[in-house]
Design a protein around this motif. Structure first.
Motif, PDB file in Angstrom:
ATOM      1  N   THR A 108       0.811  -1.213   0.000  1.00 53.47           N
ATOM      2  CA  THR A 108       0.000   0.000   0.000  1.00 53.47           C
ATOM      3  C   THR A 108       0.848   1.269   0.000  1.00 53.47           C
ATOM      4  N   PRO A 109       1.867   1.404   0.851  1.00 50.59           N
ATOM      5  CA  PRO A 109       2.692   2.626   0.778  1.00 50.59           C
ATOM      6  C   PRO A 109       3.444   2.754  -0.548  1.00 50.59           C
ATOM      7  N   LEU A 110       3.844   1.639  -1.125  1.00 47.83           N
ATOM      8  CA  LEU A 110       4.554   1.680  -2.402  1.00 47.83           C
ATOM      9  C   LEU A 110       3.638   2.206  -3.502  1.00 47.83           C
ATOM     10  N   ILE A 111       2.401   1.766  -3.511  1.00 47.34           N
ATOM     11  CA  ILE A 111       1.446   2.244  -4.512  1.00 47.34           C
ATOM     12  C   ILE A 111       1.186   3.736  -4.316  1.00 47.34           C
ATOM     13  N   ASP A 112       1.104   4.188  -3.081  1.00 44.84           N
ATOM     14  CA  ASP A 112       0.914   5.613  -2.808  1.00 44.84           C
ATOM     15  C   ASP A 112       2.065   6.437  -3.364  1.00 44.84           C
ATOM     16  N   VAL A 113       3.284   5.960  -3.155  1.00 40.89           N
ATOM     17  CA  VAL A 113       4.459   6.682  -3.650  1.00 40.89           C
ATOM     18  C   VAL A 113       4.459   6.727  -5.178  1.00 40.89           C
ATOM     19  N   VAL A 114       4.085   5.630  -5.806  1.00 45.62           N
ATOM     20  CA  VAL A 114       4.048   5.591  -7.274  1.00 45.62           C
ATOM     21  C   VAL A 114       3.014   6.582  -7.801  1.00 45.62           C
ATOM     22  N   PHE A 115       1.847   6.657  -7.180  1.00 41.04           N
ATOM     23  CA  PHE A 115       0.825   7.611  -7.633  1.00 41.04           C
ATOM     24  C   PHE A 115       1.254   9.056  -7.392  1.00 41.04           C
ATOM     25  N   ILE A 116       1.934   9.310  -6.311  1.00 43.15           N
ATOM     26  CA  ILE A 116       2.427  10.671  -6.054  1.00 43.15           C
ATOM     27  C   ILE A 116       3.455  11.064  -7.108  1.00 43.15           C
ATOM     28  N   LEU A 117       4.360  10.147  -7.453  1.00 39.25           N
ATOM     29  CA  LEU A 117       5.343  10.432  -8.515  1.00 39.25           C
ATOM     30  C   LEU A 117       4.658  10.633  -9.864  1.00 39.25           C
ATOM     31  N   LEU A 118       3.670   9.822 -10.146  1.00 38.76           N
ATOM     32  CA  LEU A 118       2.927   9.967 -11.398  1.00 38.76           C
ATOM     33  C   LEU A 118       2.236  11.322 -11.466  1.00 38.76           C
TER      34      LEU A 118
END
Length: 132
Positions: free
Chosen positions: A17-27
């Motif tokens: 879950t935190p990894l997906i959050d970081v990916v969406f923030i970068l996107l």
């Protein structure tokens, strides 16, 4: 007799879950920081040495942001491509010198340059700003 059994430690699962959050923030960051505006290039040739034969020069004055131009004292709308093409066909080998009034935007000037190029003008030069 007692046997000592080693306790098997279970591996803890890594939460994604935190990894997906970081990916969406970068996107989101890269989408908002990039521009989607297409740029075009207008070729303006540099003046060259005289070939011995004087060229005919046609002065074009851009009057306002709506694209009203003045050629030889007569006013024309630059949006009418057929009329602009007819003016250029009268003197196809002529050099067109474009000047603009002080309150004319750069966008209007670039649009007029593009229309002149589409109408068949090959030699276009920019002049100074006309004072009111």
């Amino acid at each position: 007799m007692l046997l000592e059994l080693q306790t098997i430690s279970r591996r803890r699962a890594i939460s994604l879950t935190p990894l997906i959050d970081v990916v969406f923030i970068l996107l989101l960051f890269f989408m908002l920081s990039s521009s989607f505006v297409q740029t075009r290039q207008i070729n303006l040739p540099v003046a060259s040495a005289a070939t011995g034969e004087p060229e005919q020069i046609t002065q074009i004055e851009l009057q306002d942001n709506q694209g009203i131009i003045r050629i030889d004292g007569q006013r024309y709308p630059s949006q009418q491509t057929a009329q602009l093409q007819a003016l250029i066909n009268q003197a196809p080998a002529s050099a067109f010198v474009l000047s603009a009034k002080a309150d004319v935007s750069t966008q209007a000037l670039i649009e007029l340059l593009d229309r002149l190029h589409q109408a068949g003008a090959e030699k276009v030069s920019l002049s100074g700003v006309l004072m009111p």
